[in-house]
Scaffold this motif. Structure first.
Motif, PDB file in Angstrom:
ATOM      1  N   THR A 142      32.862  32.123  41.063  1.00 18.13           N
ATOM      2  CA  THR A 142      31.861  31.095  40.805  1.00 18.13           C
ATOM      3  C   THR A 142      31.429  31.138  39.342  1.00 18.13           C
ATOM      4  O   THR A 142      31.641  32.133  38.643  1.00 18.13           O
ATOM      5  CB  THR A 142      30.618  31.298  41.697  1.00 18.13           C
ATOM      6  N   ALA A 143      30.807  30.074  38.897  1.00 10.60           N
ATOM      7  CA  ALA A 143      30.360  29.989  37.506  1.00 10.60           C
ATOM      8  C   ALA A 143      29.350  31.086  37.176  1.00 10.60           C
ATOM      9  O   ALA A 143      29.380  31.666  36.085  1.00 10.60           O
ATOM     10  CB  ALA A 143      29.754  28.615  37.240  1.00 10.60           C
ATOM     11  N   VAL A 144      28.467  31.398  38.118  1.00 17.61           N
ATOM     12  CA  VAL A 144      27.456  32.433  37.885  1.00 17.61           C
ATOM     13  C   VAL A 144      28.116  33.803  37.749  1.00 17.61           C
ATOM     14  O   VAL A 144      27.774  34.579  36.850  1.00 17.61           O
ATOM     15  CB  VAL A 144      26.412  32.432  39.026  1.00 17.61           C
ATOM     16  N   ALA A 200      28.072  36.216  34.444  1.00 20.49           N
ATOM     17  CA  ALA A 200      27.618  37.603  34.536  1.00 20.49           C
ATOM     18  C   ALA A 200      28.709  38.556  34.053  1.00 20.49           C
ATOM     19  O   ALA A 200      28.434  39.519  33.333  1.00 20.49           O
ATOM     20  CB  ALA A 200      27.211  37.928  35.964  1.00 20.49           C
ATOM     21  N   SER A 201      29.941  38.292  34.429  1.00 20.42           N
ATOM     22  CA  SER A 201      31.061  39.127  34.002  1.00 20.42           C
ATOM     23  C   SER A 201      31.238  39.074  32.485  1.00 20.42           C
ATOM     24  O   SER A 201      31.484  40.100  31.849  1.00 20.42           O
ATOM     25  CB  SER A 201      32.337  38.659  34.704  1.00 20.42           C
ATOM     26  N   ASN A 223      30.874  42.291  30.038  1.00 19.23           N
ATOM     27  CA  ASN A 223      31.986  42.643  29.140  1.00 19.23           C
ATOM     28  C   ASN A 223      31.508  42.732  27.696  1.00 19.23           C
ATOM     29  O   ASN A 223      31.923  43.624  26.950  1.00 19.23           O
ATOM     30  CB  ASN A 223      33.123  41.634  29.261  1.00 19.23           C
ATOM     31  N   ALA A 224      30.638  41.813  27.291  1.00 19.62           N
ATOM     32  CA  ALA A 224      30.087  41.842  25.929  1.00 19.62           C
ATOM     33  C   ALA A 224      29.252  43.106  25.723  1.00 19.62           C
ATOM     34  O   ALA A 224      29.318  43.740  24.666  1.00 19.62           O
ATOM     35  CB  ALA A 224      29.252  40.600  25.661  1.00 19.62           C
ATOM     36  N   LEU A 225      28.466  43.495  26.724  1.00 18.48           N
ATOM     37  CA  LEU A 225      27.676  44.727  26.634  1.00 18.48           C
ATOM     38  C   LEU A 225      28.591  45.927  26.455  1.00 18.48           C
ATOM     39  O   LEU A 225      28.343  46.787  25.607  1.00 18.48           O
ATOM     40  CB  LEU A 225      26.801  44.892  27.877  1.00 18.48           C
ATOM     41  N   GLY A 226      29.655  45.995  27.221  1.00 16.15           N
ATOM     42  CA  GLY A 226      30.614  47.095  27.084  1.00 16.15           C
ATOM     43  C   GLY A 226      31.249  47.131  25.708  1.00 16.15           C
ATOM     44  O   GLY A 226      31.421  48.211  25.125  1.00 16.15           O
TER      45      GLY A 226
END
Length: 81
Positions: free
Chosen positions: A2-4, A8-9, A13-16
């Motif tokens: 889903t878009a949500v 979130a993914s 991924n950006a945080l990682g």
């Protein structure tokens, strides 16, 4: 997906990526504090924040003025220092 879930993914991924890029690096903040980044958090009110060894608190990553690897390259040939 889903878009949500996709959004979130993407955020996680950006945080990682930011954790990999900043943890262990020496930084200087715009307010003059300096030290090694010890952790990166995702704060729902302020975005990504960092903690710095030797200083209490967390700061937005946008306050980083300068960053540098803490590991120094070793000389490649004997006698070079």
């Amino acid at each position: 997906m889903t878009a949500v879930k996709l959004l979130a993914s993407t955020i996680l991924n950006a945080l990682g990526d930011v954790q990999s890029a900043l943890v262990g690096k020496a930084v200087v903040l715009t307010d003059g504090k300096a030290g090694t980044v010890s952790n990166v958090w995702l704060d729902e009110l302020h975005g990504m924040r960092i903690s710095i060894d030797g200083h209490d608190g967390k700061w937005p990553i946008s306050t980083i003025k300068f960053e540098q690897d803490t590991q120094k390259p070793w000389p490649t040939a004997p006698g070079q220092c």
